[in-house]
Design an enzyme around this catalytic site. Structure first.
Site, PDB file in Angstrom:
ATOM      1  N   PHE A   1      -1.893   4.960  -1.772  1.00  0.00           N
ATOM      2  CA  PHE A   1      -3.234   4.399  -1.977  1.00  0.00           C
ATOM      3  C   PHE A   1      -3.951   4.165  -0.634  1.00  0.00           C
ATOM      4  O   PHE A   1      -4.961   4.832  -0.321  1.00  0.00           O
ATOM      5  CB  PHE A   1      -3.082   3.120  -2.805  1.00  0.00           C
ATOM      6  CG  PHE A   1      -4.233   2.152  -2.755  1.00  0.00           C
ATOM      7  CD1 PHE A   1      -5.546   2.591  -2.928  1.00  0.00           C
ATOM      8  CD2 PHE A   1      -4.005   0.794  -2.557  1.00  0.00           C
ATOM      9  CE1 PHE A   1      -6.611   1.686  -2.886  1.00  0.00           C
ATOM     10  CE2 PHE A   1      -5.052  -0.113  -2.515  1.00  0.00           C
ATOM     11  CZ  PHE A   1      -6.356   0.334  -2.668  1.00  0.00           C
TER      12      PHE A   1
ATOM     13  N   ASP B   1       5.896  11.446   3.933  1.00  0.00           N
ATOM     14  CA  ASP B   1       5.870  10.744   2.646  1.00  0.00           C
ATOM     15  C   ASP B   1       6.925  11.368   1.749  1.00  0.00           C
ATOM     16  O   ASP B   1       7.114  12.590   1.772  1.00  0.00           O
ATOM     17  CB  ASP B   1       4.469  10.869   2.001  1.00  0.00           C
ATOM     18  CG  ASP B   1       4.203   9.789   0.970  1.00  0.00           C
ATOM     19  OD1 ASP B   1       4.948   9.734  -0.025  1.00  0.00           O
ATOM     20  OD2 ASP B   1       3.263   9.000   1.159  1.00  0.00           O
TER      21      ASP B   1
ATOM     22  N   GLY C   1       3.413   7.850  -4.013  1.00  0.00           N
ATOM     23  CA  GLY C   1       2.230   8.617  -3.601  1.00  0.00           C
ATOM     24  C   GLY C   1       2.244   9.990  -4.261  1.00  0.00           C
ATOM     25  O   GLY C   1       3.214  10.359  -4.926  1.00  0.00           O
TER      26      GLY C   1
ATOM     27  N   ALA D   1       4.400   3.528   4.947  1.00  0.00           N
ATOM     28  CA  ALA D   1       5.353   3.812   3.870  1.00  0.00           C
ATOM     29  C   ALA D   1       6.191   2.570   3.595  1.00  0.00           C
ATOM     30  O   ALA D   1       6.717   1.944   4.513  1.00  0.00           O
ATOM     31  CB  ALA D   1       6.260   4.983   4.251  1.00  0.00           C
TER      32      ALA D   1
ATOM     33  N   TYR E   1      10.572  -8.801  -0.513  1.00  0.00           N
ATOM     34  CA  TYR E   1       9.472  -8.008   0.057  1.00  0.00           C
ATOM     35  C   TYR E   1       8.848  -8.740   1.254  1.00  0.00           C
ATOM     36  O   TYR E   1       8.700  -8.182   2.342  1.00  0.00           O
ATOM     37  CB  TYR E   1       8.431  -7.752  -1.040  1.00  0.00           C
ATOM     38  CG  TYR E   1       7.154  -7.121  -0.555  1.00  0.00           C
ATOM     39  CD1 TYR E   1       7.095  -5.760  -0.312  1.00  0.00           C
ATOM     40  CD2 TYR E   1       5.996  -7.881  -0.363  1.00  0.00           C
ATOM     41  CE1 TYR E   1       5.914  -5.164   0.129  1.00  0.00           C
ATOM     42  CE2 TYR E   1       4.817  -7.296   0.070  1.00  0.00           C
ATOM     43  CZ  TYR E   1       4.784  -5.941   0.308  1.00  0.00           C
ATOM     44  OH  TYR E   1       3.618  -5.356   0.743  1.00  0.00           O
TER      45      TYR E   1
HETATM   46  P1  NAD Z   1       1.553   2.944  -2.117  1.00  0.00           P
HETATM   47  O1  NAD Z   1       2.799   2.779  -2.939  1.00  0.00           O
HETATM   48  O2  NAD Z   1       0.361   3.556  -2.759  1.00  0.00           O
HETATM   49  O3  NAD Z   1       1.878   3.763  -0.786  1.00  0.00           O
HETATM   50  C1  NAD Z   1       3.148   3.800  -0.193  1.00  0.00           C
HETATM   51  C2  NAD Z   1       3.429   5.242   0.198  1.00  0.00           C
HETATM   52  O4  NAD Z   1       4.711   5.283   0.854  1.00  0.00           O
HETATM   53  C3  NAD Z   1       3.525   6.177  -1.008  1.00  0.00           C
HETATM   54  O5  NAD Z   1       2.809   7.370  -0.763  1.00  0.00           O
HETATM   55  C4  NAD Z   1       5.014   6.456  -1.145  1.00  0.00           C
HETATM   56  O6  NAD Z   1       5.284   7.713  -1.744  1.00  0.00           O
HETATM   57  C5  NAD Z   1       5.474   6.354   0.307  1.00  0.00           C
HETATM   58  N1  NAD Z   1       6.886   5.997   0.435  1.00  0.00           N
HETATM   59  C6  NAD Z   1       7.570   5.013  -0.208  1.00  0.00           C
HETATM   60  N2  NAD Z   1       8.857   5.022   0.156  1.00  0.00           N
HETATM   61  C7  NAD Z   1       9.004   6.023   1.071  1.00  0.00           C
HETATM   62  C8  NAD Z   1      10.101   6.527   1.815  1.00  0.00           C
HETATM   63  N3  NAD Z   1      11.328   6.015   1.686  1.00  0.00           N
HETATM   64  N4  NAD Z   1       9.886   7.557   2.648  1.00  0.00           N
HETATM   65  C9  NAD Z   1       8.645   8.107   2.786  1.00  0.00           C
HETATM   66  N5  NAD Z   1       7.578   7.672   2.105  1.00  0.00           N
HETATM   67  C10 NAD Z   1       7.750   6.640   1.258  1.00  0.00           C
HETATM   68  O7  NAD Z   1       1.220   1.489  -1.547  1.00  0.00           O
HETATM   69  P2  NAD Z   1      -0.054   0.962  -0.749  1.00  0.00           P
HETATM   70  O8  NAD Z   1      -0.676  -0.089  -1.582  1.00  0.00           O
HETATM   71  O9  NAD Z   1      -0.855   2.086  -0.233  1.00  0.00           O
HETATM   72  O10 NAD Z   1       0.671   0.217   0.470  1.00  0.00           O
HETATM   73  C11 NAD Z   1       0.669   0.713   1.800  1.00  0.00           C
HETATM   74  C12 NAD Z   1       1.293  -0.340   2.693  1.00  0.00           C
HETATM   75  O11 NAD Z   1       0.532  -1.539   2.656  1.00  0.00           O
HETATM   76  C13 NAD Z   1       2.715  -0.743   2.307  1.00  0.00           C
HETATM   77  O12 NAD Z   1       3.458  -0.959   3.476  1.00  0.00           O
HETATM   78  C14 NAD Z   1       2.510  -2.043   1.559  1.00  0.00           C
HETATM   79  O13 NAD Z   1       3.668  -2.854   1.589  1.00  0.00           O
HETATM   80  C15 NAD Z   1       1.367  -2.643   2.334  1.00  0.00           C
HETATM   81  N6  NAD Z   1       0.578  -3.643   1.596  1.00  0.00           N
HETATM   82  C16 NAD Z   1      -0.190  -3.270   0.525  1.00  0.00           C
HETATM   83  C17 NAD Z   1      -0.949  -4.248  -0.141  1.00  0.00           C
HETATM   84  C18 NAD Z   1      -1.840  -3.908  -1.312  1.00  0.00           C
HETATM   85  O14 NAD Z   1      -2.530  -4.817  -1.809  1.00  0.00           O
HETATM   86  N7  NAD Z   1      -1.881  -2.655  -1.758  1.00  0.00           N
HETATM   87  C19 NAD Z   1      -0.901  -5.586   0.277  1.00  0.00           C
HETATM   88  C20 NAD Z   1      -0.095  -5.913   1.367  1.00  0.00           C
HETATM   89  C21 NAD Z   1       0.619  -4.940   2.038  1.00  0.00           C
HETATM   90  C1  UD2 Z   2      -0.052  -9.945  -4.453  1.00  0.00           C
HETATM   91  C2  UD2 Z   2       0.660  -8.620  -4.389  1.00  0.00           C
HETATM   92  C3  UD2 Z   2       2.118  -8.851  -4.360  1.00  0.00           C
HETATM   93  C4  UD2 Z   2       2.503  -9.825  -3.254  1.00  0.00           C
HETATM   94  C5  UD2 Z   2       1.718 -11.123  -3.400  1.00  0.00           C
HETATM   95  C6  UD2 Z   2       2.008 -12.017  -2.208  1.00  0.00           C
HETATM   96  C7  UD2 Z   2      -0.498  -6.789  -5.490  1.00  0.00           C
HETATM   97  C8  UD2 Z   2      -0.639  -6.011  -6.739  1.00  0.00           C
HETATM   98  N1  UD2 Z   2       0.372  -7.826  -5.559  1.00  0.00           N
HETATM   99  O1  UD2 Z   2       0.251 -10.569  -5.680  1.00  0.00           O
HETATM  100  O2  UD2 Z   2       2.732  -7.590  -4.129  1.00  0.00           O
HETATM  101  O3  UD2 Z   2       2.252  -9.230  -1.991  1.00  0.00           O
HETATM  102  O4  UD2 Z   2       0.330 -10.819  -3.403  1.00  0.00           O
HETATM  103  O5  UD2 Z   2       1.264 -13.166  -2.249  1.00  0.00           O
HETATM  104  O6  UD2 Z   2      -1.077  -6.490  -4.457  1.00  0.00           O
HETATM  105  N2  UD2 Z   2      -3.367 -11.444 -13.152  1.00  0.00           N
HETATM  106  C9  UD2 Z   2      -3.881 -11.635 -14.419  1.00  0.00           C
HETATM  107  N3  UD2 Z   2      -3.847 -10.587 -15.301  1.00  0.00           N
HETATM  108  C10 UD2 Z   2      -3.315  -9.364 -14.973  1.00  0.00           C
HETATM  109  C11 UD2 Z   2      -2.805  -9.171 -13.673  1.00  0.00           C
HETATM  110  C12 UD2 Z   2      -2.845 -10.247 -12.785  1.00  0.00           C
HETATM  111  O7  UD2 Z   2      -4.343 -12.719 -14.751  1.00  0.00           O
HETATM  112  O8  UD2 Z   2      -3.335  -8.465 -15.827  1.00  0.00           O
HETATM  113  C13 UD2 Z   2      -3.464 -12.561 -12.188  1.00  0.00           C
HETATM  114  C14 UD2 Z   2      -2.134 -12.948 -11.577  1.00  0.00           C
HETATM  115  O9  UD2 Z   2      -1.463 -13.887 -12.369  1.00  0.00           O
HETATM  116  C15 UD2 Z   2      -2.593 -13.532 -10.221  1.00  0.00           C
HETATM  117  C16 UD2 Z   2      -3.852 -12.728  -9.883  1.00  0.00           C
HETATM  118  O10 UD2 Z   2      -4.268 -12.107 -11.092  1.00  0.00           O
HETATM  119  O11 UD2 Z   2      -2.937 -14.889 -10.372  1.00  0.00           O
HETATM  120  C17 UD2 Z   2      -3.609 -11.641  -8.849  1.00  0.00           C
HETATM  121  O12 UD2 Z   2      -2.515 -10.843  -9.285  1.00  0.00           O
HETATM  122  P1  UD2 Z   2      -2.014  -9.550  -8.475  1.00  0.00           P
HETATM  123  O13 UD2 Z   2      -0.748  -9.104  -9.117  1.00  0.00           O
HETATM  124  O14 UD2 Z   2      -3.102  -8.565  -8.362  1.00  0.00           O
HETATM  125  O15 UD2 Z   2      -1.756 -10.065  -7.004  1.00  0.00           O
HETATM  126  P2  UD2 Z   2      -0.908 -11.302  -6.437  1.00  0.00           P
HETATM  127  O16 UD2 Z   2      -1.797 -11.995  -5.460  1.00  0.00           O
HETATM  128  O17 UD2 Z   2      -0.287 -12.118  -7.490  1.00  0.00           O
END
Ligand code: NAD
Ligand code: UD2
Length: 306
Positions: A12, A32, A37, A73, A142
């Site tokens: 993403f 990747d 992904g 990743a 995590y």
């Molecule tokens: P995502 O799952 O869409 O992307 C992760 C990518 O890493 C994927 O393309 C997956 O195929 C690849 N991957 C996973 N394991 C792998 C491995 N062993 N070797 C090679 N590739 C691998 O997730 P995202 O939301 O794009 O997250 C990207 C980064 O941001 C991550 O490190 C995640 O922990 C961090 N992050 C995301 C959020 C969020 O809200 N989306 C919040 C906090 C931190």
């Molecule tokens: C986020 C991250 C999680 C972790 C956490 C750390 C995502 C998806 N999750 O969790 O990985 O890093 O932060 O603090 O990025 N909710 C509803 N209905 C639904 C889904 C969610 O009410 O169908 C509520 C849920 O209970 C929460 C809020 O929405 O109060 C946000 O939920 P979330 O899963 O998007 O993210 P969060 O902050 O709980």
């Protein structure tokens, strides 16, 4: 023009980052394993190495000749990290060490690394907005592994001179966040349900707040962060500083879709954090970031993508 490695570039956030790097003229190499992904996400013009970032030889090969690395990743699902503790630890922490280890052996000196940390390192906030000096008390495997990445980045700087920068992403949303994944963020779940005229489930009273940051702002922070990588291993929040309650979020989605959402109230999620909001001050100052995308504008992009 630089050659940059993006681990997780088919995910993403990584796919948006790669598109921005290609657009500004950089050469982009993606590592990747396509686990969460997809090849379809690969930015046109970027090259793809399908491989495991937890494998040191694969990482060393991927780092050959690069000018910098964005390490994204990871297994981003807290629930999966709880279930598969040791397996996900190898990807979320050991793989980061593999990246930092490979970075110290750059042909022209250590390679700068910008890596994804998370608001999950804070655990339950004592005070919001959270600044970067707030206590780190992760409540999940995590979050503990993301904090471990920050500690090892520090070691990489002090012991091996590797410049790095860690970005603590808050609740990121935007196109390509898979709404069908059980681990998806609330925004993609709600937007998809509304688009299908299905009711949305609000857990608890809906007054819990989150700091929802649009993916383009995350990309802007990543782009600005890599040149700010230092041996001191700085870390920055990536957030908006704006709390949004779930009830406000539901109202915004309804406004953007011009459809009043049907809401079903559900019991609160076990262990749900009540308020999570970050302070933007340090990142805004150090990285010269523009004001964030407004929630309604970001939501419009998600809805247009669905
Ligand atoms: P995502 O799952 O869409 O992307 C992760 C990518 O890493 C994927 O393309 C997956 O195929 C690849 N991957 C996973 N394991 C792998 C491995 N062993 N070797 C090679 N590739 C691998 O997730 P995202 O939301 O794009 O997250 C990207 C980064 O941001 C991550 O490190 C995640 O922990 C961090 N992050 C995301 C959020 C969020 O809200 N989306 C919040 C906090 C931190
Ligand atoms: C986020 C991250 C999680 C972790 C956490 C750390 C995502 C998806 N999750 O969790 O990985 O890093 O932060 O603090 O990025 N909710 C509803 N209905 C639904 C889904 C969610 O009410 O169908 C509520 C849920 O209970 C929460 C809020 O929405 O109060 C946000 O939920 P979330 O899963 O998007 O993210 P969060 O902050 O709980």
């Amino acid at each position: 023009m630089a050659l940059l490695l993006v681990t997780g570039g088919c995910g993403f956030i990584g796919s948006h980052l790669c598109a921005a790097l290609v657009a500004r003229g950089d050469e982009v190499r993606v590592l990747d394993d396509l686990s969460t992904g997809s090849r379809a996400n690969l930015a046109p013009g970027a090259s793809l190495l399908v491989g495991n970032v937890a494998d040191p030889a694969t990482v060393r090969a991927a780092m050959q000749g690069v000018d910098g690395c964005f390490h994204l990743a990871a297994i981003a699902s807290v629930a999966r990290c709880t279930e598969a503790w040791l397996e996900t630890h190898r990807i979320n922490l050991s793989a980061t060490i593999a990246v930092l280890d490979a970075a110290r052996a750059g042909a022209n000196g250590p390679i700068p690394v910008a890596y994804a940390s998370s608001a999950a390192i804070y655990g339950v906030p004592e005070l919001v907005p959270l600044d970067e000096d707030a206590p780190a008390r992760p409540l999940s495997a995590y979050g503990a592994d993301k904090l471990g990445c920050e500690l090892h980045a520090r070691v990489a700087g002090v012991v091996h001179g590797v410049p790095s920068v860690g970005l603590r992403f808050f609740n990121v949303y935007g196109p390509r966040q898979d709404p069908r994944s059980p681990y998806s963020g609330v925004i993609s779940i709600f937007c998809e349900r509304l688009a299908r005229a299905q009711p949305i489930a609000v857990h608890g009273d809906g007054r819990q707040t989150r700091d929802f940051v649009y993916v383009a702002d995350v990309v802007a922070a990543l782009l600005a962060a890599l040149p700010a990588a230092r041996a001191e291993a700085p870390v920055f929040n990536v957030c908006t500083g704006q709390p949004t309650s779930l009830l406000e979020l539901v109202a915004s989605i309804g406004r953007v879709c011009r459809t009043p959402p049907q809401v079903s109230h559900q019991p609160p999620r076990l262990g749900d954090i009540r308020h999570s909001v970050g302070s933007v001050l340090r990142a805004r100052q150090a990285l010269q970031l523009a004001p964030p995308v407004a929630l309604d504008d970001g939501l419009a992009q998600v809805i247009a993508w669905l």
